[in-house]
Design an enzyme around this catalytic site. Structure first.
Site, PDB file in Angstrom:
ATOM      1  N   TYR A  53       1.197  -1.088  -0.496  1.00  0.00           N
ATOM      2  CA  TYR A  53       0.268  -0.001   0.245  1.00  0.00           C
ATOM      3  C   TYR A  53       0.781   1.534  -0.048  1.00  0.00           C
ATOM      4  O   TYR A  53       0.100   2.041  -0.149  1.00  0.00           O
ATOM      5  CB  TYR A  53      -0.838  -0.011   1.177  1.00  0.00           C
ATOM      6  N   LYS A  99     -14.740  14.993  -2.618  1.00  0.00           N
ATOM      7  CA  LYS A  99     -14.081  16.949  -2.599  1.00  0.00           C
ATOM      8  C   LYS A  99     -14.988  18.023  -1.306  1.00  0.00           C
ATOM      9  O   LYS A  99     -15.865  18.681  -1.666  1.00  0.00           O
ATOM     10  CB  LYS A  99     -14.587  17.360  -3.563  1.00  0.00           C
TER      11      LYS A  99
END
Length: 119
Positions: A53, A99
């Protein structure tokens, strides 16, 4: 089907339609699920038999900050492309791009897009 998850990865970038978004930038949050066969890694206990990762985060950070996009849809696609192009053993990726500072006159936690791409 095996999956590795990266949750709420915070990245700063300059994406958005409005000029102030491109000038000032803002924080985005990413949820990334990537799918690969982890059977060998489960047996070997070796990082070489999986997709780290840390490497995915490095790839995502580079792709996300390289270009300024108007749409988060396009930014999410660029991330999916970067992951699939960089790691052959990943055969599916799901990305939710959030966002939280979207310039919308309303109260909300975040606006987001989710894309799913496969080889």
């Amino acid at each position: 089907m095996d999956k590795i998850t990266i949750k709420n990865l915070k990245l700063f970038a300059f994406h958005g339609v409005n000029p102030e978004e491109k000038e000032n930038g803002q924080s985005f949050y990413l949820d990334i699920d990537y799918y690969l066969n982890m059977q060998r890694a489960c047996q070997s206990d070796s990082i070489d038999d999986t997709v780290s990762y840390a490497k995915v985060v490095k790839t995502v950070r580079a792709a996300f900050t390289k270009t300024s996009y108007d749409l988060i849809e396009r930014a999410a696609q660029a991330l999916a492309d970067a992951i699939l192009d960089s790691f052959e053993s990943i055969y599916r990726v799901e990305i939710t791009l959030k966002k939280p500072e979207a310039p919308v006159k309303a109260e909300f936690d975040y606006m987001a897009v989710t894309i799913i791409r496969e080889r």
